[in-house]
Design a protein around this motif. Structure first.
Motif, PDB file in Angstrom:
ATOM      1  N   HIS A 155       0.841  -1.194   0.000  1.00  0.00           N
ATOM      2  CA  HIS A 155       0.000   0.000   0.000  1.00  0.00           C
ATOM      3  C   HIS A 155       0.875   1.242   0.000  1.00  0.00           C
ATOM      4  O   HIS A 155       2.084   1.169   0.214  1.00  0.00           O
ATOM      5  CB  HIS A 155      -0.885   0.021   1.258  1.00  0.00           C
ATOM      6  CG  HIS A 155      -0.106   0.196   2.529  1.00  0.00           C
ATOM      7  ND1 HIS A 155       0.620  -0.831   3.101  1.00  0.00           N
ATOM      8  CD2 HIS A 155       0.090   1.289   3.331  1.00  0.00           C
ATOM      9  CE1 HIS A 155       1.219  -0.393   4.192  1.00  0.00           C
ATOM     10  NE2 HIS A 155       0.923   0.892   4.351  1.00  0.00           N
ATOM     11  N   HIS A 156       0.266   2.382  -0.248  1.00  0.00           N
ATOM     12  CA  HIS A 156       0.881   3.651   0.138  1.00  0.00           C
ATOM     13  C   HIS A 156      -0.039   4.284   1.172  1.00  0.00           C
ATOM     14  O   HIS A 156      -1.238   4.009   1.218  1.00  0.00           O
ATOM     15  CB  HIS A 156       1.134   4.571  -1.064  1.00  0.00           C
ATOM     16  CG  HIS A 156      -0.092   5.060  -1.771  1.00  0.00           C
ATOM     17  ND1 HIS A 156      -0.691   4.368  -2.804  1.00  0.00           N
ATOM     18  CD2 HIS A 156      -0.840   6.175  -1.590  1.00  0.00           C
ATOM     19  CE1 HIS A 156      -1.741   5.038  -3.240  1.00  0.00           C
ATOM     20  NE2 HIS A 156      -1.865   6.136  -2.515  1.00  0.00           N
ATOM     21  N   ASP A 157       0.521   5.121   2.017  1.00  0.00           N
ATOM     22  CA  ASP A 157      -0.183   5.559   3.217  1.00  0.00           C
ATOM     23  C   ASP A 157      -1.274   6.588   2.931  1.00  0.00           C
ATOM     24  O   ASP A 157      -1.274   7.264   1.901  1.00  0.00           O
ATOM     25  CB  ASP A 157       0.809   6.143   4.226  1.00  0.00           C
ATOM     26  CG  ASP A 157       1.692   5.076   4.856  1.00  0.00           C
ATOM     27  OD1 ASP A 157       1.267   3.910   4.895  1.00  0.00           O
ATOM     28  OD2 ASP A 157       2.808   5.418   5.295  1.00  0.00           O
ATOM     29  N   THR A 158      -2.169   6.729   3.911  1.00  0.00           N
ATOM     30  CA  THR A 158      -3.237   7.727   3.836  1.00  0.00           C
ATOM     31  C   THR A 158      -2.772   9.083   4.358  1.00  0.00           C
ATOM     32  O   THR A 158      -3.582   9.991   4.538  1.00  0.00           O
ATOM     33  CB  THR A 158      -4.457   7.272   4.659  1.00  0.00           C
ATOM     34  OG1 THR A 158      -4.060   7.079   6.021  1.00  0.00           O
ATOM     35  CG2 THR A 158      -5.032   5.977   4.114  1.00  0.00           C
ATOM     36  N   LEU A 159      -1.493   9.233   4.616  1.00  0.00           N
ATOM     37  CA  LEU A 159      -0.920  10.486   5.104  1.00  0.00           C
ATOM     38  C   LEU A 159       0.420  10.704   4.410  1.00  0.00           C
ATOM     39  O   LEU A 159       1.001   9.757   3.868  1.00  0.00           O
ATOM     40  CB  LEU A 159      -0.747  10.462   6.622  1.00  0.00           C
ATOM     41  CG  LEU A 159       0.347   9.579   7.227  1.00  0.00           C
ATOM     42  CD1 LEU A 159       0.579   9.961   8.680  1.00  0.00           C
ATOM     43  CD2 LEU A 159       0.018   8.103   7.141  1.00  0.00           C
ATOM     44  N   PRO A 160       0.944  11.940   4.418  1.00  0.00           N
ATOM     45  CA  PRO A 160       2.145  12.203   3.623  1.00  0.00           C
ATOM     46  C   PRO A 160       3.436  11.623   4.191  1.00  0.00           C
ATOM     47  O   PRO A 160       4.187  10.952   3.474  1.00  0.00           O
ATOM     48  CB  PRO A 160       2.203  13.735   3.558  1.00  0.00           C
ATOM     49  CG  PRO A 160       1.380  14.214   4.704  1.00  0.00           C
ATOM     50  CD  PRO A 160       0.319  13.177   4.921  1.00  0.00           C
ATOM     51  N   SER A 253      -3.352  13.146   1.323  1.00  0.00           N
ATOM     52  CA  SER A 253      -4.090  12.336   2.286  1.00  0.00           C
ATOM     53  C   SER A 253      -5.248  11.621   1.594  1.00  0.00           C
ATOM     54  O   SER A 253      -5.769  12.099   0.586  1.00  0.00           O
ATOM     55  CB  SER A 253      -4.649  13.208   3.421  1.00  0.00           C
ATOM     56  OG  SER A 253      -3.612  13.823   4.144  1.00  0.00           O
ATOM     57  N   ARG A 254      -5.644  10.476   2.163  1.00  0.00           N
ATOM     58  CA  ARG A 254      -6.855   9.771   1.736  1.00  0.00           C
ATOM     59  C   ARG A 254      -7.695   9.500   2.985  1.00  0.00           C
ATOM     60  O   ARG A 254      -7.944   8.364   3.359  1.00  0.00           O
ATOM     61  CB  ARG A 254      -6.524   8.451   1.032  1.00  0.00           C
ATOM     62  CG  ARG A 254      -5.745   8.562  -0.236  1.00  0.00           C
ATOM     63  CD  ARG A 254      -5.785   7.261  -1.062  1.00  0.00           C
ATOM     64  NE  ARG A 254      -5.693   6.064  -0.260  1.00  0.00           N
ATOM     65  CZ  ARG A 254      -4.555   5.523   0.188  1.00  0.00           C
ATOM     66  NH1 ARG A 254      -3.399   6.115  -0.073  1.00  0.00           N
ATOM     67  NH2 ARG A 254      -4.566   4.404   0.894  1.00  0.00           N
ATOM     68  N   THR A 255      -8.132  10.574   3.621  1.00  0.00           N
ATOM     69  CA  THR A 255      -8.820  10.429   4.902  1.00  0.00           C
ATOM     70  C   THR A 255     -10.142   9.692   4.745  1.00  0.00           C
ATOM     71  O   THR A 255     -10.610   9.033   5.688  1.00  0.00           O
ATOM     72  CB  THR A 255      -9.031  11.810   5.542  1.00  0.00           C
ATOM     73  OG1 THR A 255      -7.772  12.510   5.553  1.00  0.00           O
ATOM     74  CG2 THR A 255      -9.520  11.684   6.970  1.00  0.00           C
ATOM     75  N   VAL A 261     -13.176   2.816   9.656  1.00  0.00           N
ATOM     76  CA  VAL A 261     -11.983   2.258  10.303  1.00  0.00           C
ATOM     77  C   VAL A 261     -11.746   2.959  11.635  1.00  0.00           C
ATOM     78  O   VAL A 261     -11.642   2.322  12.680  1.00  0.00           O
ATOM     79  CB  VAL A 261     -10.746   2.390   9.390  1.00  0.00           C
ATOM     80  CG1 VAL A 261      -9.474   1.976  10.142  1.00  0.00           C
ATOM     81  CG2 VAL A 261     -10.915   1.550   8.134  1.00  0.00           C
ATOM     82  N   ASP A 262     -11.669   4.287  11.591  1.00  0.00           N
ATOM     83  CA  ASP A 262     -11.435   5.055  12.812  1.00  0.00           C
ATOM     84  C   ASP A 262     -12.745   5.345  13.541  1.00  0.00           C
ATOM     85  O   ASP A 262     -13.829   5.359  12.941  1.00  0.00           O
ATOM     86  CB  ASP A 262     -10.727   6.372  12.486  1.00  0.00           C
ATOM     87  CG  ASP A 262      -9.235   6.194  12.291  1.00  0.00           C
ATOM     88  OD1 ASP A 262      -8.706   5.126  12.660  1.00  0.00           O
ATOM     89  OD2 ASP A 262      -8.589   7.124  11.770  1.00  0.00           O
ATOM     90  N   TRP A 271     -10.537  15.486  11.355  1.00  0.00           N
ATOM     91  CA  TRP A 271     -10.496  15.735   9.914  1.00  0.00           C
ATOM     92  C   TRP A 271     -10.840  17.197   9.618  1.00  0.00           C
ATOM     93  O   TRP A 271     -10.159  17.870   8.837  1.00  0.00           O
ATOM     94  CB  TRP A 271     -11.484  14.795   9.257  1.00  0.00           C
ATOM     95  CG  TRP A 271     -11.466  14.665   7.774  1.00  0.00           C
ATOM     96  CD1 TRP A 271     -10.735  15.389   6.863  1.00  0.00           C
ATOM     97  CD2 TRP A 271     -12.238  13.721   7.015  1.00  0.00           C
ATOM     98  NE1 TRP A 271     -11.013  14.958   5.591  1.00  0.00           N
ATOM     99  CE2 TRP A 271     -11.925  13.943   5.652  1.00  0.00           C
ATOM    100  CE3 TRP A 271     -13.152  12.726   7.363  1.00  0.00           C
ATOM    101  CZ2 TRP A 271     -12.521  13.188   4.630  1.00  0.00           C
ATOM    102  CZ3 TRP A 271     -13.735  11.980   6.348  1.00  0.00           C
ATOM    103  CH2 TRP A 271     -13.420  12.207   4.998  1.00  0.00           C
ATOM    104  N   ALA A 272     -11.899  17.692  10.251  1.00  0.00           N
ATOM    105  CA  ALA A 272     -12.317  19.080  10.038  1.00  0.00           C
ATOM    106  C   ALA A 272     -11.229  20.053  10.488  1.00  0.00           C
ATOM    107  O   ALA A 272     -10.960  21.063   9.819  1.00  0.00           O
ATOM    108  CB  ALA A 272     -13.619  19.360  10.786  1.00  0.00           C
TER     109      ALA A 272
END
Length: 329
Positions: A155-160, A253-255, A261-262, A271-272
């Protein structure tokens, strides 16, 4: 000081601090050492135009030490105490703990440590801050229930940006190796579309000398995984997230993947706040730099770009549950 959004002063509903924890002491619990090698995004095959929009041109480092022996021992004990809160991340990760920094003050203070932040800044070569979403701080992966399954799929991450730290002693773990693909995420997607995964000859398995060592990772750009165990054993890693303070860079990001999940008690507020922080920075740049012009369309485009992160966050929140992406085993 590297702070994007301050850590919340109050806990979300359903969370409580662990009792009888030691106090995090950077002088005793950190033993920061520099990596001997830095791999750049260009080395993986990314082009200049794509690299220019990202947080940093750095891709991944060789393993380097973060924790002292005492710090590593506390990290392991903390992870074991948090293990009962483990859950899955769709079909990608079988056992993980997120939100640990809302339960362990020691882990929280490690993950937002400014000494550690400054050390990572020197590696990435940019100004950074601990991730403004605390769910991305102190993420832990634990051994799956079945040894044939990867601990975390390609995978690649959901954060930088993040580091991946060994919590258990790698010498005592049979398998479960961290590895990354010497290629781009576009190549990984093409392989996955034909049912393939990164070939062995194009992967690197860094050698971690012991617990408390980590690699710095441009997680959104480097395709990686934690492979399967060969026998049942304890294997724990910790991932701590960071962002570039330069909000003109892509969000990376892919929040949306984290819906389902979270914990929703936490996710949407975090997120906001992240979207608001980035939008605030981009609007401030617009105020400082927008010149007089009669081109209304150009001004509209600049304004839309400045609020794009907030707009996308709203759209993604409304669209409902996503699914953690991966490229297969």
């Amino acid at each position: 000081m590297g702070i994007a959004v301050p850590f919340p002063e109050t806990l979300p509903a359903g969370y409580a601090w662990l009792d009888d924890e030691p106090t995090f002491d950077p002088a005793r619990h950190l033993q920061l050492e520099a990596p001997v090698e830095i791999v750049m995004l260009a080395d993986l095959g990314y082009g200049e135009d794509e690299i220019a929009t990202k947080a940093t041109p750095v891709a991944v480092s060789s393993p380097f030490r973060i924790l002292s022996d005492e710090g590593a021992a506390i990290m392991l004990e903390t992870a074991r105490r948090l293990r009962p809160y483990a859950r899955n991340a769709g079909d990608r990760i079988e056992n993980m703990v997120r939100g640990g920094c809302y339960r362990s003050k020691w882990l929280r203070d490690l993950c937002i440590s400014q000494e550690l932040n400054a050390h990572l800044e020197a590696i990435y070569g940019i100004d950074i801050a601990p991730h403004p979403m605390p769910m991305h701080l102190g993420h832990m992966n634990f051994s799956p229930n079945h040894v044939e399954k990867p601990i975390d799929k390609w995978h690649h991450d959901t954060l930088p940006l993040d580091f991946v730290l060994t919590v258990t002693d790698p010498a005592k773990v049979d398998g479960g190796r961290f590895e990354y693909f010497v290629g781009t995420k576009h190549e990984a997607a093409q392989l996955a579309s034909t049912g393939q995964v990164p070939p062995r000859e194009r992967t690197v398995q860094p050698e971690f000398p012991g617990p408390g060592y980590a690699i710095a990772l441009h997680g959104n750009m480097v395709v990686h995984r934690a492979g399967p165990l060969h026998s049942v054993c304890e294997r724990i890693s910790m991932v701590n997230g960071y962002v570039a303070l330069d909000t003109s860079r892509e969000e990376q990001s892919r929040t949306k993947d984290l819906i389902g999940v979270d914990d929703p008690e936490v996710l949407f507020t975090e997120w906001a706040k992240m979207a608001a922080w980035r939008t605030k920075g981009r609007l401030a740049t617009l105020i400082d730099q927008l010149e007089f012009t009669s081109d209304g369309d150009a001004v509209i485009a600049e304004l839309e770009s400045a609020i794009a992160d907030a707009t996308r966050a709203i759209e993604d929140m409304r669209s409902g549950e996503g699914m953690p992406e991966h490229y297969g085993n």
